[in-house]
Scaffold this active site. Structure first.
Site, PDB file in Angstrom:
ATOM      1  N   LYS A  23       0.836  -1.210   0.000  1.00  0.00           N
ATOM      2  CA  LYS A  23       0.000   0.000   0.000  1.00  0.00           C
ATOM      3  C   LYS A  23       0.865   1.253   0.000  1.00  0.00           C
ATOM      4  O   LYS A  23       0.664   2.161  -0.800  1.00  0.00           O
ATOM      5  CB  LYS A  23      -0.901  -0.006   1.245  1.00  0.00           C
ATOM      6  N   ASN A  24       1.829   1.301   0.923  1.00  0.00           N
ATOM      7  CA  ASN A  24       2.585   2.542   1.105  1.00  0.00           C
ATOM      8  C   ASN A  24       3.606   2.793   0.007  1.00  0.00           C
ATOM      9  O   ASN A  24       4.217   3.862  -0.040  1.00  0.00           O
ATOM     10  CB  ASN A  24       3.247   2.569   2.487  1.00  0.00           C
ATOM     11  N   ARG A  95      -3.802  10.329   4.454  1.00  0.00           N
ATOM     12  CA  ARG A  95      -2.637  11.191   4.552  1.00  0.00           C
ATOM     13  C   ARG A  95      -1.658  11.008   3.394  1.00  0.00           C
ATOM     14  O   ARG A  95      -0.964  11.954   2.988  1.00  0.00           O
ATOM     15  CB  ARG A  95      -1.952  10.828   5.859  1.00  0.00           C
ATOM     16  N   CYS A 119      -3.469  13.099  13.399  1.00  0.00           N
ATOM     17  CA  CYS A 119      -4.378  11.973  13.217  1.00  0.00           C
ATOM     18  C   CYS A 119      -4.383  11.170  14.496  1.00  0.00           C
ATOM     19  O   CYS A 119      -3.685  11.513  15.449  1.00  0.00           O
ATOM     20  CB  CYS A 119      -4.031  11.139  11.994  1.00  0.00           C
ATOM     21  N   ARG A 124       1.949  14.058  13.665  1.00  0.00           N
ATOM     22  CA  ARG A 124       2.301  13.891  12.250  1.00  0.00           C
ATOM     23  C   ARG A 124       2.521  15.228  11.542  1.00  0.00           C
ATOM     24  O   ARG A 124       1.773  15.621  10.650  1.00  0.00           O
ATOM     25  CB  ARG A 124       1.264  13.001  11.551  1.00  0.00           C
ATOM     26  N   ILE A 126       4.375  18.317   9.281  1.00  0.00           N
ATOM     27  CA  ILE A 126       4.840  18.356   7.882  1.00  0.00           C
ATOM     28  C   ILE A 126       5.934  19.416   7.690  1.00  0.00           C
ATOM     29  O   ILE A 126       6.220  19.828   6.581  1.00  0.00           O
ATOM     30  CB  ILE A 126       3.675  18.637   6.905  1.00  0.00           C
ATOM     31  N   ASP A 127       6.531  19.867   8.803  1.00  0.00           N
ATOM     32  CA  ASP A 127       7.544  20.929   8.707  1.00  0.00           C
ATOM     33  C   ASP A 127       8.704  20.544   7.784  1.00  0.00           C
ATOM     34  O   ASP A 127       9.239  21.390   7.060  1.00  0.00           O
ATOM     35  CB  ASP A 127       8.057  21.283  10.120  1.00  0.00           C
ATOM     36  N   LEU A 128       9.071  19.273   7.775  1.00  0.00           N
ATOM     37  CA  LEU A 128      10.225  18.871   6.954  1.00  0.00           C
ATOM     38  C   LEU A 128       9.873  18.859   5.465  1.00  0.00           C
ATOM     39  O   LEU A 128      10.722  19.154   4.616  1.00  0.00           O
ATOM     40  CB  LEU A 128      10.731  17.494   7.398  1.00  0.00           C
ATOM     41  N   ASP A 310       4.662   0.296  12.196  1.00  0.00           N
ATOM     42  CA  ASP A 310       3.388  -0.231  11.690  1.00  0.00           C
ATOM     43  C   ASP A 310       3.137  -1.672  12.142  1.00  0.00           C
ATOM     44  O   ASP A 310       2.019  -2.180  12.012  1.00  0.00           O
ATOM     45  CB  ASP A 310       3.340  -0.161  10.157  1.00  0.00           C
ATOM     46  N   ARG A 402      -8.491  -0.382   4.828  1.00  0.00           N
ATOM     47  CA  ARG A 402      -7.575   0.574   4.203  1.00  0.00           C
ATOM     48  C   ARG A 402      -6.233  -0.087   3.881  1.00  0.00           C
ATOM     49  O   ARG A 402      -5.519   0.385   2.991  1.00  0.00           O
ATOM     50  CB  ARG A 402      -7.327   1.770   5.127  1.00  0.00           C
TER      51      ARG A 402
HETATM   52  C1  EPZ Z   1       4.677   6.684   6.490  1.00  0.00           C
HETATM   53  O1  EPZ Z   1       4.007   7.797   7.085  1.00  0.00           O
HETATM   54  C2  EPZ Z   1       3.653   5.577   6.432  1.00  0.00           C
HETATM   55  N1  EPZ Z   1       2.507   6.005   5.644  1.00  0.00           N
HETATM   56  C3  EPZ Z   1       3.190   5.186   7.826  1.00  0.00           C
HETATM   57  O2  EPZ Z   1       2.331   4.073   7.732  1.00  0.00           O
HETATM   58  C4  EPZ Z   1       4.415   4.789   8.660  1.00  0.00           C
HETATM   59  O3  EPZ Z   1       4.005   4.573   9.987  1.00  0.00           O
HETATM   60  C5  EPZ Z   1       5.471   5.903   8.631  1.00  0.00           C
HETATM   61  O4  EPZ Z   1       5.799   6.251   7.256  1.00  0.00           O
HETATM   62  C6  EPZ Z   1       6.747   5.530   9.346  1.00  0.00           C
HETATM   63  O5  EPZ Z   1       7.266   4.359   8.790  1.00  0.00           O
HETATM   64  C7  EPZ Z   1       2.556   6.005   4.332  1.00  0.00           C
HETATM   65  O6  EPZ Z   1       3.553   5.696   3.717  1.00  0.00           O
HETATM   66  C8  EPZ Z   1       1.307   6.386   3.623  1.00  0.00           C
HETATM   67  P1  EPZ Z   1       6.996   9.960   8.581  1.00  0.00           P
HETATM   68  P2  EPZ Z   1       4.665   9.244   7.079  1.00  0.00           P
HETATM   69  O7  EPZ Z   1       6.951  11.240   7.831  1.00  0.00           O
HETATM   70  O8  EPZ Z   1       5.374   9.450   5.802  1.00  0.00           O
HETATM   71  C9  EPZ Z   1       7.415  13.042  12.242  1.00  0.00           C
HETATM   72  C10 EPZ Z   1       0.354   2.840   8.040  1.00  0.00           C
HETATM   73  O9  EPZ Z   1      -0.119   2.308   9.080  1.00  0.00           O
HETATM   74  N2  EPZ Z   1       7.521  14.097  11.203  1.00  0.00           N
HETATM   75  O10 EPZ Z   1       8.203   9.097   8.465  1.00  0.00           O
HETATM   76  O11 EPZ Z   1       3.625  10.212   7.481  1.00  0.00           O
HETATM   77  C11 EPZ Z   1       5.956  12.550  12.339  1.00  0.00           C
HETATM   78  O12 EPZ Z   1       5.217  13.388  13.187  1.00  0.00           O
HETATM   79  C12 EPZ Z   1       0.937   4.236   8.095  1.00  0.00           C
HETATM   80  O13 EPZ Z   1       0.344   2.290   6.936  1.00  0.00           O
HETATM   81  C13 EPZ Z   1       7.869  15.372  11.583  1.00  0.00           C
HETATM   82  O14 EPZ Z   1       8.121  15.679  12.758  1.00  0.00           O
HETATM   83  O15 EPZ Z   1       5.717   9.079   8.263  1.00  0.00           O
HETATM   84  C14 EPZ Z   1       6.145  11.144  12.854  1.00  0.00           C
HETATM   85  O16 EPZ Z   1       6.214  11.183  14.258  1.00  0.00           O
HETATM   86  C15 EPZ Z   1       0.679   4.928   9.385  1.00  0.00           C
HETATM   87  N3  EPZ Z   1       7.923  16.339  10.610  1.00  0.00           N
HETATM   88  C16 EPZ Z   1       7.521  10.713  12.315  1.00  0.00           C
HETATM   89  O17 EPZ Z   1       8.163  11.914  11.866  1.00  0.00           O
HETATM   90  C17 EPZ Z   1       7.669  16.059   9.305  1.00  0.00           C
HETATM   91  O18 EPZ Z   1       7.722  16.983   8.474  1.00  0.00           O
HETATM   92  C18 EPZ Z   1       7.482   9.741  11.154  1.00  0.00           C
HETATM   93  O19 EPZ Z   1       6.727  10.300  10.106  1.00  0.00           O
HETATM   94  C19 EPZ Z   1       7.332  14.749   8.936  1.00  0.00           C
HETATM   95  C20 EPZ Z   1       7.264  13.781   9.912  1.00  0.00           C
END
Ligand code: EPZ
Length: 440
Positions: A23-24, A95, A119, A124, A126-128, A310, A402
């Site tokens: 999926k991801n 998302r 969520c 979660r 998005i600053d980065l 996950d 999902r």
């Molecule tokens: C992806 O989410 C996956 N989703 C998630 O799977 C998975 O848990 C996650 O990566 C980690 O492996 C999809 O691919 C659709 P991140 P993503 O950006 O990209 C923080 C599932 O169950 N962060 O690596 O949103 C954030 O708050 C889902 O299938 C910042 O601080 O994950 C989080 O704590 C759930 N600033 C951590 O990093 C940012 O700008 C990891 O987030 C971005 C993220």
């Protein structure tokens, strides 16, 4: 009318299960298709509601989408994109749709994408993502719940991510494909889904190097260099890991097919610590077996190649009846233990202390009525229900749909007593239905 999963536990899972496309990965490949003034033909697409949501979003942007569920294939023609706004209706549902931001800014130098917000599993942020787009030369503002990005041109640069965010790595990679010059992304996410996205982009003519390591180098190419692409999505390591947890937890013995075993190394190491046996049969399948009560173990979730967040939830369930005390530390999300209250209703002895779950193995779980609060929490309830004595009824299973293609069929194939029922709220009688006919 809504649906529930009804599961009668206590049966050892046996036989074999075939894992679907990831999926991801698939969702990000679909978004990446927006970069192309041509056709992307993508195979091994899982049959999931999230795929339908992404397909609908791409259509609102002007893409032609032909989704052949039977063939697990999707054809996206993004030649005539005429809208760069991703509406809140889609982003709030899923998302992953936020990743269209990078592709739209990359190709059109402008995009308006709804902010996903927090969520149920955490803040979660998005600053980065924004920091990366700004570094490439975009002006980004947040207005009315939308991220609005505009750029005169995008120019490659050096970007350091404060943490290896999967989504930020993907958005920056997509935005940098058509930028002038080279982008060097440091402390990038190393997940297999990132490698898949890079391979897909390279197959369409992009120049991305180093995906799967912490430094990704994207050498900008011209729009005319990008050509029609045919590609196959990698297998879903999280779906596979969920079945691994279920097989070990039920003291079963089963073969998991259509996987890349090396994507699951952290997971299989834990299964072995827990007393399970893992046999790699060939490059695409492994056998999991277990014939005694599992041992307790400790798990810390980490970015890849660490143990995936996950899979934290299904593994908590696998440890509920283990011998001894297990400690699971969740280091990625602030709020990913929401299933614990439901597991306690089934007789589990789990305490949450800050970002740790402390599990004292009990002799027996009992079936109960429980509610899935999110996708992986739902998977956790399924694993617990498979081990429990008696019947478990899981509500809010749209979360499970999902991320788990045909979970009822796949678990039935492994010998579980599981069915999906339609619940008519007016008379509360369950009627057995067929998932294929009713999922969409
Ligand atoms: C992806 O989410 C996956 N989703 C998630 O799977 C998975 O848990 C996650 O990566 C980690 O492996 C999809 O691919 C659709 P991140 P993503 O950006 O990209 C923080 C599932 O169950 N962060 O690596 O949103 C954030 O708050 C889902 O299938 C910042 O601080 O994950 C989080 O704590 C759930 N600033 C951590 O990093 C940012 O700008 C990891 O987030 C971005 C993220």
């Amino acid at each position: 009318m809504y649906q529930k999963i009804i599961l009668e536990g206590g049966r050892r899972l046996k036989g074999e299960v075939t894992i679907s496309g990831a999926k991801n990965a698939a969702l990000k490949l679909m978004a990446a298709a927006l970069l192309l003034e041509d056709t992307s033909e993508i195979y091994n697409i899982p049959e999931l509601t999230d795929v339908v949501t992404m397909a609908s979003l791409l259509q609102t942007l002007g893409a032609e989408v032909d989704y052949d569920i039977k063939e697990k294939k999707i054809i996206i023609n993004a030649t005539n994109i005429n809208n760069v706004e991703a509406h809140y209706d889609f982003v709030s549902k899923m998302r992953a749709s936020f990743v269209v931001l990078g592709a739209l800014v990359g190709r059109f130098h402008e995009a308006k994408v709804a902010l996903p917000g927090g969520c149920s599993i955490g803040e979660r942020r998005i600053d980065l993502h924004i920091k990366g787009l700004e570094a490439l030369g975009a002006q980004v503002k947040i207005e009315g719940g939308y991220v609005i990005a505009k750029a005169k041109k995008l120019v490659g640069t050096k970007i350091y991510l404060d943490r290896p965010s999967v989504g930020a790595t993907e958005n920056i990679m997509l935005a940098a494909i058509l930028a002038e010059g080279s982008t060097i992304l440091n402390n990038a996410a190393q997940e297999p889904e990132i490698i898949d996205l890079a391979n897909f982009l390279n197959a369409m003519g992009a120049d991305v190097n180093g995906a799967g390591t912490s430094e990704i180098i994207i050498n900008g190419v011209k729009q005319k260099d990008l050509k029609a692409v045919t590609y196959t999505t990698i297998p879903d390591r999280i779906e596979a890991g969920t079945y691994i947890a279920a097989i070990a937890a039920t003291k079963g013995k089963a073969i998991i097919k259509n996987i890349f075993p090396n994507h699951l190394s952290a997971v299989t190491s834990k299964v072995i610590e827990m007393g399970g046996k893992v046999t790699i049969l060939d490059p695409f399948s492994m056998e999991i077996s277990c014939n005694t009560r599992l041992n307790a173990t400790n798990i810390v979730t980490q970015p890849y190649p660490g143990f995936p967040t996950d899979l934290q939830s299904p593994f908590i369930s696998a440890l509920l009846m283990a011998e001894g005390i297990s400690i699971i530390t969740e280091s990625i999300y602030e709020n990913r233990f929401r299933q614990i209250g439901e597991l306690r209703r089934m007789g589990a002895d789990v305490q949450q202390e800050s970002h740790k779950a402390i599990i004292k193995g009990v002799k027996q779980l009992t079936g109960a009525q429980v509610i899935a609060s999110d996708l992986r929490a739902g998977a956790s309830l399924v694993v617990a229900a498979l081990c429990a004595d008696g019947t478990t009824e899981i509500s809010d299973i749209h979360h499970i749909d999902r991320g788990y293609e045909k979970i009822v069929d796949k678990l039935s194939g492994l010998g579980a007593y599981i069915k999906r029922v339609d619940i008519d709220e007016t008379n509360l009688d369950g009627k057995i239905i067929n998932i294929e006919e009713n999922s969409y």
